[in-house]
Design an enzyme around this catalytic site. Sequence first.
Site, mmCIF file in Angstrom:
data_model
loop_
_atom_site.group_PDB
_atom_site.id
_atom_site.type_symbol
_atom_site.label_atom_id
_atom_site.label_comp_id
_atom_site.label_asym_id
_atom_site.label_seq_id
_atom_site.Cartn_x
_atom_site.Cartn_y
_atom_site.Cartn_z
ATOM 1 N N LYS A 12 0.931 -1.182 0.153
ATOM 2 C CA LYS A 12 -0.074 0.074 -0.277
ATOM 3 C C LYS A 12 0.934 1.142 0.059
ATOM 4 O O LYS A 12 1.656 1.343 0.694
ATOM 5 C CB LYS A 12 -0.985 0.120 1.133
ATOM 6 C CG LYS A 12 -2.116 0.941 1.166
ATOM 7 C CD LYS A 12 -3.094 0.586 0.027
ATOM 8 C CE LYS A 12 -4.427 0.047 0.681
ATOM 9 N NZ LYS A 12 -5.180 -0.288 -0.466
ATOM 10 N N THR A 57 -3.279 -5.398 0.643
ATOM 11 C CA THR A 57 -2.607 -4.163 0.788
ATOM 12 C C THR A 57 -3.529 -3.320 1.774
ATOM 13 O O THR A 57 -3.127 -2.445 2.529
ATOM 14 C CB THR A 57 -2.700 -3.251 -0.549
ATOM 15 O OG1 THR A 57 -3.746 -3.106 -1.204
ATOM 16 C CG2 THR A 57 -1.908 -4.113 -1.778
ATOM 17 N N ASP A 58 -4.861 -3.554 1.588
ATOM 18 C CA ASP A 58 -5.802 -3.048 2.880
ATOM 19 C C ASP A 58 -5.341 -3.425 3.937
ATOM 20 O O ASP A 58 -5.302 -2.671 5.011
ATOM 21 C CB ASP A 58 -7.291 -3.520 2.549
ATOM 22 C CG ASP A 58 -8.326 -2.884 3.305
ATOM 23 O OD1 ASP A 58 -8.514 -1.524 2.920
ATOM 24 O OD2 ASP A 58 -8.857 -3.242 4.135
ATOM 25 N N ARG A 174 29.003 34.833 -7.012
ATOM 26 C CA ARG A 174 27.651 34.388 -7.396
ATOM 27 C C ARG A 174 26.641 34.269 -6.178
ATOM 28 O O ARG A 174 27.275 33.788 -5.137
ATOM 29 C CB ARG A 174 27.553 33.637 -8.509
ATOM 30 C CG ARG A 174 28.022 32.011 -7.913
ATOM 31 C CD ARG A 174 27.867 31.073 -9.001
ATOM 32 N NE ARG A 174 28.397 29.457 -8.324
ATOM 33 C CZ ARG A 174 28.002 28.635 -9.049
ATOM 34 N NH1 ARG A 174 27.602 28.542 -10.285
ATOM 35 N NH2 ARG A 174 28.644 27.522 -8.595
ATOM 36 N N GLN A 217 29.552 21.284 -6.972
ATOM 37 C CA GLN A 217 29.948 19.743 -6.761
ATOM 38 C C GLN A 217 31.040 19.689 -5.659
ATOM 39 O O GLN A 217 30.906 18.826 -4.707
ATOM 40 C CB GLN A 217 30.940 19.318 -8.189
ATOM 41 C CG GLN A 217 30.147 18.929 -9.195
ATOM 42 C CD GLN A 217 29.802 20.047 -10.174
ATOM 43 O OE1 GLN A 217 29.652 21.257 -9.747
ATOM 44 N NE2 GLN A 217 29.658 20.024 -11.567
ATOM 45 N N ASN A 243 21.054 23.026 -9.094
ATOM 46 C CA ASN A 243 21.771 24.178 -9.005
ATOM 47 C C ASN A 243 20.607 25.340 -9.379
ATOM 48 O O ASN A 243 20.307 25.356 -10.641
ATOM 49 C CB ASN A 243 22.797 24.365 -9.991
ATOM 50 C CG ASN A 243 23.668 25.642 -9.707
ATOM 51 O OD1 ASN A 243 23.373 26.481 -9.158
ATOM 52 N ND2 ASN A 243 24.810 25.601 -10.523
ATOM 53 N N HIS A 245 19.795 28.440 -10.544
ATOM 54 C CA HIS A 245 20.593 29.638 -11.097
ATOM 55 C C HIS A 245 19.841 31.130 -10.667
ATOM 56 O O HIS A 245 18.738 31.178 -10.865
ATOM 57 C CB HIS A 245 20.672 29.432 -12.432
ATOM 58 C CG HIS A 245 21.354 28.219 -12.843
ATOM 59 N ND1 HIS A 245 22.513 27.814 -12.613
ATOM 60 C CD2 HIS A 245 20.753 27.181 -13.806
ATOM 61 C CE1 HIS A 245 22.894 26.613 -13.169
ATOM 62 N NE2 HIS A 245 21.904 26.056 -13.718
HETATM 63 O O1 LIG Z 1 28.648 24.987 -9.387
HETATM 64 C C1 LIG Z 1 28.552 24.483 -10.663
HETATM 65 N N1 LIG Z 1 28.578 23.366 -11.292
HETATM 66 C C2 LIG Z 1 28.694 23.352 -12.622
HETATM 67 O O2 LIG Z 1 28.766 22.065 -13.091
HETATM 68 C C3 LIG Z 1 28.091 24.079 -13.334
HETATM 69 N N2 LIG Z 1 27.921 24.332 -14.831
HETATM 70 C C4 LIG Z 1 27.360 25.630 -15.080
HETATM 71 O O3 LIG Z 1 26.863 26.168 -16.034
HETATM 72 N N3 LIG Z 1 27.179 26.104 -13.619
HETATM 73 C C5 LIG Z 1 27.895 25.585 -12.883
HETATM 74 N N4 LIG Z 1 27.990 25.626 -11.543
#
Ligand SMILES: O=c1[nH]c(=O)c2[nH]c(=O)[nH]c2[nH]1
Length: 301
Positions: A12, A57-58, A174, A217, A243, A245
């Site tokens: 369930k 499942t009940d 950034r 990363q 990410n 942006h």
């Molecule tokens: O921290 C980032 N890793 C990426 O692999 C990546 N690629 C990207 O266009 N910007 C970023 N920023």
Amino acid sequence: MAILLGPNQYGKAEVRVVAVDRRSSRHSLVDLNVSSSLRGDFTAAHTAGDNGHVLTTDTQKNTVFAFARQGVGSPEDFGLRLARHFAGSYDWITGARVAVESYGWERISVGGAEHDHSFRRAGSEVRTAVVTVDGDHAHVLAGLGDLVVLKTTGSEFRGFPRDRYTTLAETRDRILATAVTARWRYTATDVDFDATFARVRTALLETFAATHSLALQQSLYAMGEAVLEQNPCVAEIRMSMPNRHHFLQDLSAFGLDNAPDGSGPVVYHADDRPYGLIEGTVLRDDAAPADIAWQGTPGFC
Ligand SMILES: O=c1[nH]c(=O)c2[nH]c(=O)[nH]c2[nH]1
């Protein structure tokens, strides 16, 4: 040629349980979404419609509610109790997986005082647990999802190769923002799950904040490394971090600059898609693999 039944499981999905502790006038609640899956010999049900082996499942749903009445505890402990119960209920049931999502509620403050029985959802963040019982073995994955974090500086991204399609400008400053989904595997089942969850969450947050990031990363790895360094009972952690942006908005059409010089707020466009998706596992080199713990659970890569 013969046609065979391959791997199968059933259960369930998404039993929504809210358990309210009303033993004092100051109530507390847990809010769960519980999914169970049973593994074993269910061949006859598939090939002949013979339900003699089917723990319905009940019934699985009812068991979740009945167990909640005995007290829930941590999501991991609740999952362990249910999975051990299901796996032990009939000899043809050889294993069970119980996945629990837990949603947080915070007390509403009224005139500066926390209310006894009124709550608000604590954001979109969710705590997760996936317990797999396989014969005599039990595996526990803990995790969290939608832990949304952002830092307004302390993030660079440069030094990447440029080919004829590269337009991205290098940056030394950034916004870095993501929504962390993480799952980590415990080496044992007698863990203080609530305390460890809190420690892992804090390690993720503190390391995201404190790492001067050269790439998402790098932040991901640093976060996983901190979790493993501070928690010997964690064998590995798998993370998925989009990410999110934030692009500097071009205001030149309005005769405005957008400089970070204190002359006004810096204006960004928070772009929701597409997004970079950074995923990875950080693990101990001596961690015994436990593939069955991850079966059917997204480990991201
Ligand atoms: O921290 C980032 N890793 C990426 O692999 C990546 N690629 C990207 O266009 N910007 C970023 N920023």
